[in-house]
Write a protein that holds these residues in place. Sequence first.
Motif, short mmCIF file in Angstrom:
data_model
loop_
_atom_site.label_atom_id
_atom_site.label_comp_id
_atom_site.label_asym_id
_atom_site.label_seq_id
_atom_site.Cartn_x
_atom_site.Cartn_y
_atom_site.Cartn_z
N LEU A 116 3.01 -7.52 1.25
CA LEU A 116 3.08 -8.09 -0.10
C LEU A 116 4.52 -8.22 -0.55
CD1 LEU A 116 0.33 -8.82 -1.37
CD2 LEU A 116 0.11 -6.89 0.19
N GLU B 298 2.74 -2.34 -6.86
CA GLU B 298 2.08 -1.45 -5.91
C GLU B 298 1.17 -0.49 -6.67
OE1 GLU B 298 4.39 0.56 -3.01
OE2 GLU B 298 5.70 -1.15 -2.62
N SER C 140 -1.67 -11.22 2.77
CA SER C 140 -0.48 -11.40 3.59
C SER C 140 -0.25 -12.88 3.84
CB SER C 140 -0.63 -10.68 4.93
OG SER C 140 0.56 -10.77 5.69
N PRO D 119 1.87 -2.47 1.95
CA PRO D 119 2.77 -3.00 0.93
C PRO D 119 3.89 -3.88 1.47
CG PRO D 119 2.21 -0.74 0.41
CD PRO D 119 1.59 -1.03 1.76
N ALA E 83 -0.15 -4.86 -4.16
CA ALA E 83 -0.37 -4.11 -2.92
C ALA E 83 -1.09 -2.81 -3.22
CB ALA E 83 0.97 -3.81 -2.25
N CYS F 95 -3.61 -7.44 -1.91
CA CYS F 95 -3.91 -6.81 -0.62
C CYS F 95 -4.10 -7.89 0.45
CB CYS F 95 -5.16 -5.94 -0.73
SG CYS F 95 -5.00 -4.60 -1.92
#
Length: 371
Positions: free
Chosen positions: A211, A225, A118, A208, A199, A116
Amino acid sequence: MTEELLNHRAEGPASAPALLLGPSLGTSYALWDKVAPELSATHRVIRYDLPGHGGSPASLIGPGATVGDLAALVLALADSLGLERFAYAGVSLGGAVGLHLALHHPERVSKLAVICSSAHFNGSRLWQERAAQVRAEGLEKLAAGADARWFTPGFTVPELVADHRAADPGGYAACCDALAAFDLRERLAEIDVPTLAIAGRQDPATPPAHLREIADAVPDAALVEIPGASHLAPAERPEAVLTALRGHFDGGARRGMEVRRQVLGDAHVDRAQARQSPFTARYQDFISRYAWGEIWTDPTLSRRERSMITLTALVAHGHYDELAMHVRAARRNGLTPDEIGAVLLQTAVYCGVPAANSAFATAQRVLEEED
């Protein structure tokens, strides 16, 4: 003068491979409460607090801090614990720290999981504004909206929201500064640490797509995910996160099965697998991960030496069925019948003559099967 370090908690055996866990902005290491104890079965787990969060001093960073500054604090913590190399998993800001470590200090990171998080956090303006707000007003307003930012509707973890409210405004704002300046998009392809991106499918903060961007750019990275998870997936969907992390970090199960077959032989392992039931499945997994994936793969002792030690231990405890199996394994590991006999003769001195009598009878039967 003693150097100040990030507050941290250690779990698991000191001899196990190290795994560092990084939290998100606004949380403490309690974010990992439902995951860390399980991971500590196979790892020495070290989870830490960000500056100004939990028990970490806010003074560790100041205005204008960067993710690199946070990464340096993590390395200082690892150094203080004698960890030259470690696996790393981090959520949100903690994940950004992991990306920085993998890029700038790949010799220290064995594997990376980014959760979660970036490679960028939607530009600097939002974070600069949040830092200014927190420095002026404190954290009460932000903490009031934590559930909406962190979890799917109807879910909450009161302890984490309390951690948010209790964070030091200066430390929190400095972490916002770090997020404002962070952008590794152009350098993701340089990361050569095995990487997993996780994600939360309902995550509004780092959707998502963020990610997927990491997984697409980092060579050979994988993406998972998790349905029903928002921004703090380890707290909201701990079982799914745990499954993904074990698959990524615990190569021990696969490696252990390979070694188990090499030492005990395919026929024995196939029989054990055929007898496996739902009742015994977790135990078989434990044996593959720990006994074969951690102990027997440790290069400190050769397999010949491990066979000699194992034969002695089995005689000492009277485990003669296991002894027969490991006499065969000892032959596979290169011990001659004379060497096996010498080991058993020594057990007569240290384990007792009756135990050695039974051991010689068992070993003779196994060795005669070879003829």
